[in-house]
Write an enzyme that holds these catalytic residues in place. Sequence first.
Site, short mmCIF file in Angstrom:
data_model
loop_
_atom_site.label_atom_id
_atom_site.label_comp_id
_atom_site.label_asym_id
_atom_site.label_seq_id
_atom_site.Cartn_x
_atom_site.Cartn_y
_atom_site.Cartn_z
N TYR A 171 49.52 49.62 28.97
CA TYR A 171 50.77 48.88 29.66
C TYR A 171 51.66 49.03 28.27
O TYR A 171 51.40 49.73 27.28
CB TYR A 171 50.46 47.64 30.15
CG TYR A 171 49.69 47.63 31.61
CD1 TYR A 171 50.33 48.16 32.34
CD2 TYR A 171 48.77 46.84 31.37
CE1 TYR A 171 49.71 48.39 33.66
CE2 TYR A 171 48.03 46.81 32.85
CZ TYR A 171 48.69 47.50 34.10
OH TYR A 171 47.58 47.63 34.83
N ARG A 219 45.75 40.45 23.53
CA ARG A 219 44.78 41.48 24.25
C ARG A 219 45.07 42.85 23.81
O ARG A 219 46.15 43.43 24.22
CB ARG A 219 44.71 41.32 25.66
CG ARG A 219 43.60 41.78 26.42
CD ARG A 219 43.36 41.79 27.95
NE ARG A 219 41.92 41.55 28.30
CZ ARG A 219 41.35 41.81 29.72
NH1 ARG A 219 42.38 42.34 30.57
NH2 ARG A 219 40.35 41.93 29.87
N GLY A 316 35.12 39.30 34.34
CA GLY A 316 35.99 39.58 35.51
C GLY A 316 35.47 39.36 36.96
O GLY A 316 35.27 38.43 37.65
N ARG A 317 34.74 40.47 37.07
CA ARG A 317 34.14 40.49 38.37
C ARG A 317 33.09 39.43 38.68
O ARG A 317 32.95 39.00 39.94
CB ARG A 317 33.72 41.85 38.88
CG ARG A 317 34.81 42.73 39.20
CD ARG A 317 34.51 44.13 39.12
NE ARG A 317 34.06 44.64 37.69
CZ ARG A 317 33.65 45.92 37.64
NH1 ARG A 317 33.04 46.60 38.45
NH2 ARG A 317 33.21 46.00 36.22
N CYS A 340 27.36 39.75 40.83
CA CYS A 340 28.32 41.19 40.93
C CYS A 340 27.47 42.44 40.98
O CYS A 340 26.60 42.52 39.99
CB CYS A 340 29.41 41.04 40.01
SG CYS A 340 30.32 42.66 39.73
N CYS A 343 30.06 47.21 42.63
CA CYS A 343 30.14 48.38 43.60
C CYS A 343 31.55 48.65 43.74
O CYS A 343 31.90 49.70 44.41
CB CYS A 343 29.95 47.37 45.24
SG CYS A 343 30.79 46.13 45.48
N CYS A 347 37.06 44.64 45.30
CA CYS A 347 37.91 44.23 44.28
C CYS A 347 38.86 45.26 43.91
O CYS A 347 39.86 45.45 44.57
CB CYS A 347 37.31 43.51 43.21
SG CYS A 347 35.92 44.38 42.27
N GLU A 409 13.61 39.93 62.25
CA GLU A 409 13.58 41.35 61.60
C GLU A 409 12.30 41.98 61.91
O GLU A 409 11.37 41.71 61.76
CB GLU A 409 13.68 40.94 60.11
CG GLU A 409 13.34 42.56 59.13
CD GLU A 409 14.63 43.43 59.69
OE1 GLU A 409 15.72 43.25 59.74
OE2 GLU A 409 13.94 44.54 59.83
N GLN A 417 19.83 48.90 55.75
CA GLN A 417 20.44 49.76 55.33
C GLN A 417 20.95 49.68 53.81
O GLN A 417 20.85 50.45 52.89
CB GLN A 417 21.61 50.75 55.84
CG GLN A 417 21.17 51.08 57.39
CD GLN A 417 20.43 52.12 57.44
OE1 GLN A 417 20.52 52.96 56.53
NE2 GLN A 417 19.88 52.56 58.65
FE1 SF4 Z 1 31.48 42.97 41.85
FE2 SF4 Z 1 31.69 44.29 44.11
FE3 SF4 Z 1 32.54 41.88 44.18
FE4 SF4 Z 1 33.91 43.60 42.96
S1 SF4 Z 1 33.42 43.74 45.17
S2 SF4 Z 1 33.36 41.77 42.23
S3 SF4 Z 1 32.18 45.08 41.97
S4 SF4 Z 1 30.26 42.62 43.58
#
Ligand code: SF4
Length: 640
Positions: A171, A219, A316-317, A340, A343, A347, A409, A417
């Site tokens: 930035y 930062r 973060g995630r 998390c 994936c 987000c 199930e 899947q």
């Molecule tokens: Fe983590 Fe996926 Fe949730 Fe994003 S969407 S915070 S990558 S589990």
Amino acid sequence: MLKKIFSPIRIGTVELSNRLVVSPMVTIYCNDEGMATERFTAYHEAKARGGWGLIITEDYAVEPEGRAFPCLPGLWHDGQIESHSKFTRRIHDSGGKVFAQIYHAGRQTRKAVTGCQPVAPSAIPCPILQEIPHELTHEEINDIVTNFGNCARRAREAMFDGIEIHGAHGYLIAQFMSLYSNKRNDAYGGSLMNRLRFPLEIIADIKKKAGDDFPLIFRMSGDELVPGGRNIEDTKAISVVLEAAGVNALHISAGVNGSVHAIIPPAAIPHGWITRYAEEVKKIVDIPVITVGRITDPFLAEEVIAGKKADLVAMGRAYLADPELPNKAAAGKFSDINPCIGCMQGCIEMISQYRPATCLVNPTVGKENEMKIYPADIKKKVLVAGGGPGGMEAAIVAAKKGHEVHLFEKGDRLGGQFYIASIPPFKGEIAEFLAWQIKQLADEKVTIHMGVELTEEIAAEQKPDAVIIATGSTPGYPQLKGIKKENVLFAGEVLEGKKEVGERVAIIGGGAVGAETASHLANHGKNVTIIEMLPKLATDANPFVRRFLLQDLAEHGIQIYVNSTVTELSDDGLMIKRMGREEKIGPFDTVVLAAGLRPLNDLHSKLQKKVSQIIAIGDAVTIRKALDAIQEGYLAGLGI
Ligand code: SF4
């Protein structure tokens, strides 16, 4: 057990109760006037209640032209102070400490977002966004410095506990600091001290307007990881200068827009891989150093601090997946932490399309109020057909409401899947989420009928008040001559290891499933060929994940036929049609079908008029992503 992360620390005049930090992450939850909405506030309140030592908000714009996304928070005029004062009061009332991250996007934005041409130290476009910026004049630089100072003053008036200057990720401040983007030959370009003139003027103006005692984090990226970008040696030199300028802590990330995998690493990148940069900085400064970078596990955070690699760990995630992570870790409830899985679906994929952030494993993100679970007034008997992630989510939520829940199930395992999706390279963390769901089912005392298909007859015996149909999907054979042979297998059965696969393998279908199956087989030493009708492979994969998938295919020398359709299978190969011409390829020992799924839902019509409430979710309705199935599962459970 985790003594280091739960020890207090000071940043300037502020004492934090622990070392776990909510890392700034764009949500698109404010309104376009930069005001704090109820959604934005409730989202942060959940973190404050969750026990995080410090919350650093997403980027507050110092001027509206400096936003990289729509609906960011802002403190670019005094009329915004009241809205953000109400926000900080709610965070404080929930036990949190909150710093506002303040920034200007510079060239890393679009005219479509700000309504004007981006600005930068030099008229060089961001290689990703490709818009040529206006080169700032001295007068314009001075205006932006003033806007940073005023923004910090407003943050203090709005009762923030401190601010973080965003000098990372390419930035505007980072653009000035780096020869990668700063080609000026005046007082703001050239030597390192000239390139630091802009951030140092900003720090001085902030201190003048917000006070020398207002806590200040800076930062920056430890390494920009692009040719010609700043490296860790530059960062170390800059760190010493910033400490001398009165910065109270340094937050060391990595990357710029051109190396976005470093800013938001997908599952293909190891956890905590950029902590090495924080570690280098920590050796040469006396102020606290914060690290970040796909650290999702409290044990890894403890190891980082115990190993003196950083003083605080920002996640973060991990906080999207579970805002209660610190409280659960402090209580030793580690297997209750919703993980998390890297994936990127809920987000990063959403915000890169300028849509509000959500989370695949936590559908309540950004909907904390609407999706709160309250005990049901009338307790019901609920049957769930299908133990995929959507069915499990529905069962968990319905059980949390106090209903009697039975999950059926028909297979010999849970996960549907999504379990298969966890098998290829870089996807293993999906299994951690499934394990979390299975534990939740047990904790909520859901009765699991394993190996039992929910039929009309069983439903008649059970007399449910509600049925949730989460029966998912099944692969089908494409209409092709010679398709039904013993050596023709479905991708799912190959990934699960249910069938023997020969040495030479052709995969029909190069979407995400076909490409991931190819990667899996190639990593097991098979000689793989993919045939895909579209011009590119894996176009349905998350773009951040796709890059690593394609890299893996290239490294394994996989033969790829795009713009190609298979017309016939014979004993010694495949006939394909490419650019209007037919050719024969092969021979192959095994042919794998990755050419799509179809919904599986025979139950709905059979139960209609027999059960008062029937809800179908996920792939049973139409083929979609796990994100959709889990969201729908949560809502189905909530709606009963
Ligand atoms: Fe983590 Fe996926 Fe949730 Fe994003 S969407 S915070 S990558 S589990």
